[in-house]
Design an enzyme around this catalytic site. Sequence first.
Site, PDB file in Angstrom:
ATOM      1  N   HIS A   1      12.572  -0.580 -11.998  1.00 41.90           N
ATOM      2  CA  HIS A   1      12.273  -2.002 -12.198  1.00 41.90           C
ATOM      3  C   HIS A   1      12.242  -2.692 -10.841  1.00 41.90           C
ATOM      4  O   HIS A   1      13.245  -2.695 -10.124  1.00 41.90           O
ATOM      5  CB  HIS A   1      13.352  -2.624 -13.096  1.00 41.90           C
ATOM      6  CG  HIS A   1      13.193  -4.095 -13.309  1.00 41.90           C
ATOM      7  ND1 HIS A   1      14.175  -4.873 -13.858  1.00 41.90           N
ATOM      8  CD2 HIS A   1      12.181  -4.955 -13.046  1.00 41.90           C
ATOM      9  CE1 HIS A   1      13.768  -6.131 -13.925  1.00 41.90           C
ATOM     10  NE2 HIS A   1      12.550  -6.201 -13.437  1.00 41.90           N
TER      11      HIS A   1
ATOM     12  N   HIS B   1       0.812  -1.234   0.000  1.00 42.66           N
ATOM     13  CA  HIS B   1       0.000   0.000   0.000  1.00 42.66           C
ATOM     14  C   HIS B   1       0.842   1.280   0.000  1.00 42.66           C
ATOM     15  O   HIS B   1       1.871   1.371   0.663  1.00 42.66           O
ATOM     16  CB  HIS B   1      -0.959   0.010   1.190  1.00 42.66           C
ATOM     17  CG  HIS B   1      -0.252   0.184   2.498  1.00 42.66           C
ATOM     18  ND1 HIS B   1       0.008   1.416   3.044  1.00 42.66           N
ATOM     19  CD2 HIS B   1       0.283  -0.718   3.344  1.00 42.66           C
ATOM     20  CE1 HIS B   1       0.646   1.275   4.177  1.00 42.66           C
ATOM     21  NE2 HIS B   1       0.841  -0.016   4.377  1.00 42.66           N
TER      22      HIS B   1
HETATM   23  O1  JB3 Z   1      14.549 -11.611 -14.938  1.00 47.36           O
HETATM   24  C1  JB3 Z   1      13.660 -11.587 -15.748  1.00 47.36           C
HETATM   25  C2  JB3 Z   1      12.343 -12.244 -15.434  1.00 47.36           C
HETATM   26  N1  JB3 Z   1      13.769 -10.991 -16.913  1.00 47.36           N
HETATM   27  C3  JB3 Z   1      14.973 -10.310 -17.368  1.00 47.36           C
HETATM   28  C4  JB3 Z   1      14.579  -8.932 -17.882  1.00 47.36           C
HETATM   29  C5  JB3 Z   1      13.970  -8.085 -16.809  1.00 47.36           C
HETATM   30  O2  JB3 Z   1      15.747  -8.259 -18.385  1.00 47.36           O
HETATM   31  C6  JB3 Z   1      15.626 -11.130 -18.486  1.00 47.36           C
HETATM   32  O3  JB3 Z   1      16.054 -12.379 -17.962  1.00 47.36           O
HETATM   33  C7  JB3 Z   1      16.815 -10.381 -19.108  1.00 47.36           C
HETATM   34  O4  JB3 Z   1      17.852 -10.487 -18.258  1.00 47.36           O
HETATM   35  C8  JB3 Z   1      16.434  -8.944 -19.449  1.00 47.36           C
HETATM   36  O5  JB3 Z   1      15.561  -9.099 -20.519  1.00 47.36           O
HETATM   37  P1  JB3 Z   1      15.889  -8.494 -21.975  1.00 47.36           P
HETATM   38  O6  JB3 Z   1      16.073  -7.024 -21.859  1.00 47.36           O
HETATM   39  O7  JB3 Z   1      14.836  -8.992 -22.881  1.00 47.36           O
HETATM   40  O8  JB3 Z   1      17.340  -9.067 -22.306  1.00 47.36           O
HETATM   41  P2  JB3 Z   1      17.806 -10.067 -23.453  1.00 47.36           P
HETATM   42  O9  JB3 Z   1      17.074 -11.348 -23.350  1.00 47.36           O
HETATM   43  O10 JB3 Z   1      19.278 -10.072 -23.359  1.00 47.36           O
HETATM   44  O11 JB3 Z   1      17.364  -9.411 -24.830  1.00 47.36           O
HETATM   45  C9  JB3 Z   1      17.631  -8.093 -25.181  1.00 47.36           C
HETATM   46  C10 JB3 Z   1      17.306  -7.940 -26.668  1.00 47.36           C
HETATM   47  O12 JB3 Z   1      17.147  -6.549 -26.938  1.00 47.36           O
HETATM   48  C11 JB3 Z   1      18.411  -8.457 -27.584  1.00 47.36           C
HETATM   49  O13 JB3 Z   1      17.841  -9.210 -28.639  1.00 47.36           O
HETATM   50  C12 JB3 Z   1      19.097  -7.169 -28.094  1.00 47.36           C
HETATM   51  O14 JB3 Z   1      19.638  -7.300 -29.422  1.00 47.36           O
HETATM   52  C13 JB3 Z   1      17.922  -6.208 -28.100  1.00 47.36           C
HETATM   53  N2  JB3 Z   1      18.302  -4.777 -27.980  1.00 47.36           N
HETATM   54  C14 JB3 Z   1      19.317  -4.226 -27.273  1.00 47.36           C
HETATM   55  N3  JB3 Z   1      19.295  -2.882 -27.376  1.00 47.36           N
HETATM   56  C15 JB3 Z   1      17.617  -3.797 -28.550  1.00 47.36           C
HETATM   57  C16 JB3 Z   1      18.242  -2.570 -28.158  1.00 47.36           C
HETATM   58  N4  JB3 Z   1      16.548  -3.822 -29.354  1.00 47.36           N
HETATM   59  C17 JB3 Z   1      16.020  -2.652 -29.782  1.00 47.36           C
HETATM   60  N5  JB3 Z   1      14.922  -2.649 -30.557  1.00 47.36           N
HETATM   61  N6  JB3 Z   1      16.575  -1.440 -29.438  1.00 47.36           N
HETATM   62  C18 JB3 Z   1      17.685  -1.338 -28.644  1.00 47.36           C
HETATM   63  O15 JB3 Z   1      18.159  -0.235 -28.365  1.00 47.36           O
END
Ligand code: JB3
Length: 214
Positions: free
Chosen positions: A151, A142
């Site tokens: 986050h 609350h």
């Molecule tokens: O812990 C949990 C439940 N979730 C985590 C989440 C909060 O943060 C998860 O385990 C990861 O550690 C993280 O998730 P995220 O950000 O999806 O990370 P990852 O799985 O590494 O994927 C990031 C994707 O974003 C990759 O495919 C990168 O190429 C892409 N990316 C990075 N920078 C980007 C950019 N894509 C776009 N469109 N623009 C960007 O600037």
Amino acid sequence: MDRAVIVIGAGGHARVLLDALRQMDGMRVLGLTDADANRLGETVSGLPILGDDPWLLQAHAPDTVALVNGLGSVRDTRLRREVFELFKARDFRFERVVHRSAVMAEDVRLGEGVQVMAGAVVQAGAALGDNALINSGAVVDHDCRIGDHAHIGPGATLSGNVIVGAGAHVGTGACVIQGLRIGKDALVGAGAVVVRDVPDGAVVMGVPARRRDL
Ligand code: JB3
């Protein structure tokens, strides 16, 4: 009429969002963007990676599509924030995503683009700032106030009246007792138990949580 939506980023967090979006009424997800050019044309949970962010800025006017911020955060919320601000500066709008299994008190105030994932609980009087992410199973009790871009990690618990500053990251399973303030851009390590205020930009870890240099 369904709203057309594109998810920014095509990693783990995006896949979790796609699952939540499928269960929400009125959303038609067109696909995703990703910074990795090699992933163009790949599918993620059955949806295509359409291009990168510069492509999106060129291909869509802000009034033709809404966005969902698919970038999560580990330790540091900067990238998630930068993407939100980049597209806001070009007049795009970010959709809120609230998983149908989340428990939300009626009077919770939600900023633009807020995300509340599966099994999270957000109690009476809480306020979630723009682009805030309340991850799976987290508890925001609350009257907590969660700043823009902050986050709250999976399974973290904020007791009543906790204030979390903009851009702070509260790690998986951390606990924060009543009435404390977590400063702007602070990092609370996974599993930490926070029993005193955390200054802006500070890193705290452990039980009880103490300041560390990274
Ligand atoms: O812990 C949990 C439940 N979730 C985590 C989440 C909060 O943060 C998860 O385990 C990861 O550690 C993280 O998730 P995220 O950000 O999806 O990370 P990852 O799985 O590494 O994927 C990031 C994707 O974003 C990759 O495919 C990168 O190429 C892409 N990316 C990075 N920078 C980007 C950019 N894509 C776009 N469109 N623009 C960007 O600037």
